[in-house]
Design a protein around this motif. Structure first.
Motif, PDB file in Angstrom:
ATOM      1  N   ASP A 103       6.315  10.719   1.074  1.00 24.70           N
ATOM      2  CA  ASP A 103       5.984  10.100   2.347  1.00 24.70           C
ATOM      3  C   ASP A 103       5.343   8.748   2.073  1.00 24.70           C
ATOM      4  O   ASP A 103       5.198   8.317   0.917  1.00 24.70           O
ATOM      5  CB  ASP A 103       5.068  11.001   3.178  1.00 24.70           C
ATOM      6  N   THR A 104       4.937   8.076   3.141  1.00 24.43           N
ATOM      7  CA  THR A 104       4.399   6.721   3.010  1.00 24.43           C
ATOM      8  C   THR A 104       3.083   6.716   2.238  1.00 24.43           C
ATOM      9  O   THR A 104       2.834   5.808   1.424  1.00 24.43           O
ATOM     10  CB  THR A 104       4.203   6.111   4.405  1.00 24.43           C
ATOM     11  N   VAL A 105       2.250   7.714   2.464  1.00 32.64           N
ATOM     12  CA  VAL A 105       0.956   7.773   1.772  1.00 32.64           C
ATOM     13  C   VAL A 105       1.159   7.940   0.272  1.00 32.64           C
ATOM     14  O   VAL A 105       0.502   7.267  -0.544  1.00 32.64           O
ATOM     15  CB  VAL A 105       0.107   8.918   2.351  1.00 32.64           C
ATOM     16  N   TYR A 106       2.082   8.818  -0.094  1.00 39.67           N
ATOM     17  CA  TYR A 106       2.344   9.011  -1.524  1.00 39.67           C
ATOM     18  C   TYR A 106       2.874   7.743  -2.170  1.00 39.67           C
ATOM     19  O   TYR A 106       2.450   7.377  -3.277  1.00 39.67           O
ATOM     20  CB  TYR A 106       3.336  10.158  -1.714  1.00 39.67           C
ATOM     21  N   VAL A 107       3.810   7.080  -1.509  1.00 40.99           N
ATOM     22  CA  VAL A 107       4.393   5.861  -2.083  1.00 40.99           C
ATOM     23  C   VAL A 107       3.318   4.805  -2.286  1.00 40.99           C
ATOM     24  O   VAL A 107       3.264   4.137  -3.333  1.00 40.99           O
ATOM     25  CB  VAL A 107       5.525   5.339  -1.184  1.00 40.99           C
ATOM     26  N   GLY A 108       2.425   4.635  -1.306  1.00 37.43           N
ATOM     27  CA  GLY A 108       1.353   3.647  -1.456  1.00 37.43           C
ATOM     28  C   GLY A 108       0.418   3.983  -2.606  1.00 37.43           C
ATOM     29  O   GLY A 108       0.049   3.109  -3.405  1.00 37.43           O
ATOM     30  N   LYS A 109       0.022   5.257  -2.721  1.00 37.59           N
ATOM     31  CA  LYS A 109      -0.870   5.664  -3.813  1.00 37.59           C
ATOM     32  C   LYS A 109      -0.191   5.541  -5.167  1.00 37.59           C
ATOM     33  O   LYS A 109      -0.809   5.127  -6.155  1.00 37.59           O
ATOM     34  CB  LYS A 109      -1.346   7.100  -3.589  1.00 37.59           C
ATOM     35  N   LYS A 110       1.096   5.894  -5.216  1.00 41.29           N
ATOM     36  CA  LYS A 110       1.812   5.838  -6.491  1.00 41.29           C
ATOM     37  C   LYS A 110       1.984   4.394  -6.951  1.00 41.29           C
ATOM     38  O   LYS A 110       1.831   4.097  -8.151  1.00 41.29           O
ATOM     39  CB  LYS A 110       3.179   6.507  -6.340  1.00 41.29           C
ATOM     40  N   LEU A 111       2.295   3.497  -6.039  1.00 39.59           N
ATOM     41  CA  LEU A 111       2.422   2.090  -6.419  1.00 39.59           C
ATOM     42  C   LEU A 111       1.090   1.542  -6.908  1.00 39.59           C
ATOM     43  O   LEU A 111       1.043   0.776  -7.889  1.00 39.59           O
ATOM     44  CB  LEU A 111       2.929   1.274  -5.224  1.00 39.59           C
ATOM     45  N   GLY A 112       0.002   1.928  -6.248  1.00 43.68           N
ATOM     46  CA  GLY A 112      -1.313   1.504  -6.727  1.00 43.68           C
ATOM     47  C   GLY A 112      -1.629   2.072  -8.095  1.00 43.68           C
ATOM     48  O   GLY A 112      -2.245   1.383  -8.937  1.00 43.68           O
ATOM     49  N   LEU A 113      -1.201   3.311  -8.352  1.00 46.93           N
ATOM     50  CA  LEU A 113      -1.435   3.918  -9.661  1.00 46.93           C
ATOM     51  C   LEU A 113      -0.610   3.240 -10.746  1.00 46.93           C
ATOM     52  O   LEU A 113      -1.064   3.109 -11.896  1.00 46.93           O
ATOM     53  CB  LEU A 113      -1.107   5.410  -9.597  1.00 46.93           C
ATOM     54  N   LEU A 114       0.584   2.780 -10.411  1.00 47.82           N
ATOM     55  CA  LEU A 114       1.415   2.092 -11.395  1.00 47.82           C
ATOM     56  C   LEU A 114       0.890   0.702 -11.731  1.00 47.82           C
ATOM     57  O   LEU A 114       1.074   0.218 -12.855  1.00 47.82           O
ATOM     58  CB  LEU A 114       2.853   1.992 -10.868  1.00 47.82           C
ATOM     59  N   ILE A 115       0.243   0.056 -10.769  1.00 53.72           N
ATOM     60  CA  ILE A 115      -0.287  -1.289 -11.003  1.00 53.72           C
ATOM     61  C   ILE A 115      -1.684  -1.245 -11.603  1.00 53.72           C
ATOM     62  O   ILE A 115      -2.042  -2.082 -12.444  1.00 53.72           O
ATOM     63  CB  ILE A 115      -0.288  -2.085  -9.679  1.00 53.72           C
ATOM     64  N   PHE A 116      -2.480  -0.251 -11.227  1.00 55.93           N
ATOM     65  CA  PHE A 116      -3.858  -0.158 -11.711  1.00 55.93           C
ATOM     66  C   PHE A 116      -4.165   1.297 -12.040  1.00 55.93           C
ATOM     67  O   PHE A 116      -4.749   2.028 -11.233  1.00 55.93           O
ATOM     68  CB  PHE A 116      -4.824  -0.690 -10.647  1.00 55.93           C
ATOM     69  N   PRO A 117      -3.778   1.761 -13.238  1.00 55.36           N
ATOM     70  CA  PRO A 117      -3.990   3.164 -13.593  1.00 55.36           C
ATOM     71  C   PRO A 117      -5.306   3.428 -14.327  1.00 55.36           C
ATOM     72  O   PRO A 117      -5.532   4.562 -14.770  1.00 55.36           O
ATOM     73  CB  PRO A 117      -2.810   3.446 -14.515  1.00 55.36           C
ATOM     74  N   TYR A 118      -6.158   2.451 -14.461  1.00 58.06           N
ATOM     75  CA  TYR A 118      -7.302   2.572 -15.361  1.00 58.06           C
ATOM     76  C   TYR A 118      -8.412   3.447 -14.780  1.00 58.06           C
ATOM     77  O   TYR A 118      -9.166   4.063 -15.542  1.00 58.06           O
ATOM     78  CB  TYR A 118      -7.833   1.178 -15.687  1.00 58.06           C
TER      79      TYR A 118
END
Length: 301
Positions: A103-118
Motif C-alpha cells: 500500500d502507499t504507507v509501505y511504499v513510502g516507508k520502504k523508499l525511506g529505508l532504501l535512502i536512509f537505512p542507518y
C-alpha cells in the motif's frame, strides 16, 4: 386515284406490322409481369425450404445442442485447469500476489529505508503461524512492486537523459532496457550459483533475490535525476550516498538470511562455512554500487 388506292394498300401492311408489334409488346409485358410475380413468390417458397431442418423433427435439436455445449464447457474447464497447473509450475502466481501486496504507507516507508537505512534497528521479517506477513504489514518484507516500478522509471529517466544529449532513439532506448534486464538476470543467476556452491541452507527464494537486486534502481533514479537537474557533481554526490545506503541495506537484510543464527544475533562468526557466508553477503552487497554506476554513468554529461 389509282395511286392513292395503291398508297393506302401499301400502308396497310405497315399498320398491321405496328399493331402486331404492339400486341407482341403487350404480350411480353404481360409475360414479364407474370414472371415478376412468379419470381417474387419464389423467396417465400425458398424461405419455406431453407427453414430449420430440424423443425420437422421435434425434440431432436435441443438434446444435441445441449450435449455439444456441455462437451465444450467441459473441454474449456479442463484446458483452464491444465493451463493454471502448468503456469503455476513455472510462474508461481499465488506467490507473486504476496510480493505485490503493498500500500502507499509501505511504499513510502520502504523508499525511506532504501535512502536512509542507518537508523533502522529491527530488520527481521515478521511471521504469523510460520508464514511471513504481507509487505504492507511489515516494512522488512521483500516486495516486487518497488523493483518493478523502479525498473520502468529507470528506463523512462534514461530516455529523458538521452534526449537531453540529442541521442534519443527507440532503438537506443531498447538497448538500454534490454542491457539493464540482462544484467539483472545475470546477477540473480550468479547469486543462485554462489549459494549452491557454498551450500547455504536458506529460505531465500529466487523471487526474494530478484526483489533485493531490484531495489538498487531507486538509488539509480535519484542519481540520474540529480545529475539532470544540478549537473554532474550532484550526480556523483547523490549516487555515492545511495550506493552507501544500498550497501548497508543489503548487508543488514541478507545477513539474517545467509548467516547462521548466532551471526544474526550479533555474536562472533566462527567456522569456515560461516566465513564463506559472510564473504558472500559482502560480495552481493558490494556488487550493487558497481551495477548502479555502470548503468548510469553514461546518462549524465
Amino acid at each position: 386515284m389509282d395511286q392513292s388506292v395503291f398508297r393506302q394498300r401499301k400502308l396497310h401492311p405497315n399498320v398491321r406490322a405496328r399493331n402486331s408489334s404492339m400486341e407482341a409488346s403487350d404480350g411480353s409485358q404481360l409475360f414479364e409481369d407474370t414472371s415478376g410475380a412468379g419470381h417474387g413468390s419464389q423467396p417465400g417458397h425458398k424461405h419455406q425450404q431453407t427453414g430449420d431442418p430440424a423443425a420437422g423433427f421435434p425434440g431432436f435439436s435441443d438434446p444435441m445442442s445441449n450435449l455439444a455445449m456441455a462437451y465444450g464447457s467441459s473441454l474449456a474447464t479442463q484446458g483452464k485447469e491444465l493451463m493454471d497447473k502448468n503456469l503455476d509450475r513455472f510462474i508461481p502466481i499465488s506467490k507473486l500476489k504476496y510480493y505485490f501486496a503493498v500500500d502507499t504507507v509501505y511504499v513510502g516507508k520502504k523508499l525511506g529505508l532504501l535512502i536512509f537505512p542507518y537508523m533502522h534497528e529491527n530488520w527481521e521479517v515478521s511471521y504469523q503461524q510460520d508464514i511471513p506477513v504481507a509487505p504492507r504489514f511489515d516494512v522488512n518484507a521483500p516486495d516486487l512492486y518497488i523493483p518493478a516500478m523502479g525498473f520502468i522509471t529507470y528506463i523512462l529517466v534514461a530516455g529523458l537523459a538521452l534526449g537531453t544529449q540529442n541521442k534519443f532513439s527507440p532503438e537506443l532506448l531498447g538497448v538500454q532496457a534490454s542491457s539493464a534486464f540482462v544484467w539483472l538476470v545475470m546477477e540473480v543467476l550468479a547469486v543462485l550459483l554462489s549459494l549452491y556452491l557454498v551450500t547455504v541452507n536458506t529460505d531465500l527464494t529466487t523471487i526474494d533475490l530478484l526483489a533485493f537486486a531490484g531495489y538498487k534502481y531507486v538509488g539509480m533514479i535519484v542519481g540520474v535525476v540529480s545529475g539532470l537537474l544540478f549537473g554532474r557533481p550532484a550526480y556523483y554526490l547523490s549516487l555515492l550516498w545511495c550506493c552507501a545506503a544500498i550497501f548497508v541495506f543489503t548487508i543488514r537484510t541478507l545477513r539474517l538470511k545467509l548467516l547462521s543464527e548466532a551471526a544474526a544475533e550479533g555474536r562472533l562468526v566462527r567456522g569456515a562455512r560461516n566465513q564463506l557466508r559472510m564473504y558472500l553477503t559482502m560480495a552481493i552487497a558490494a556488487a550493487q554500487p558497481i551495477f548502479m554506476y555502470w548503468l548510469t554513468y553514461h546518462l549524465v554529461r
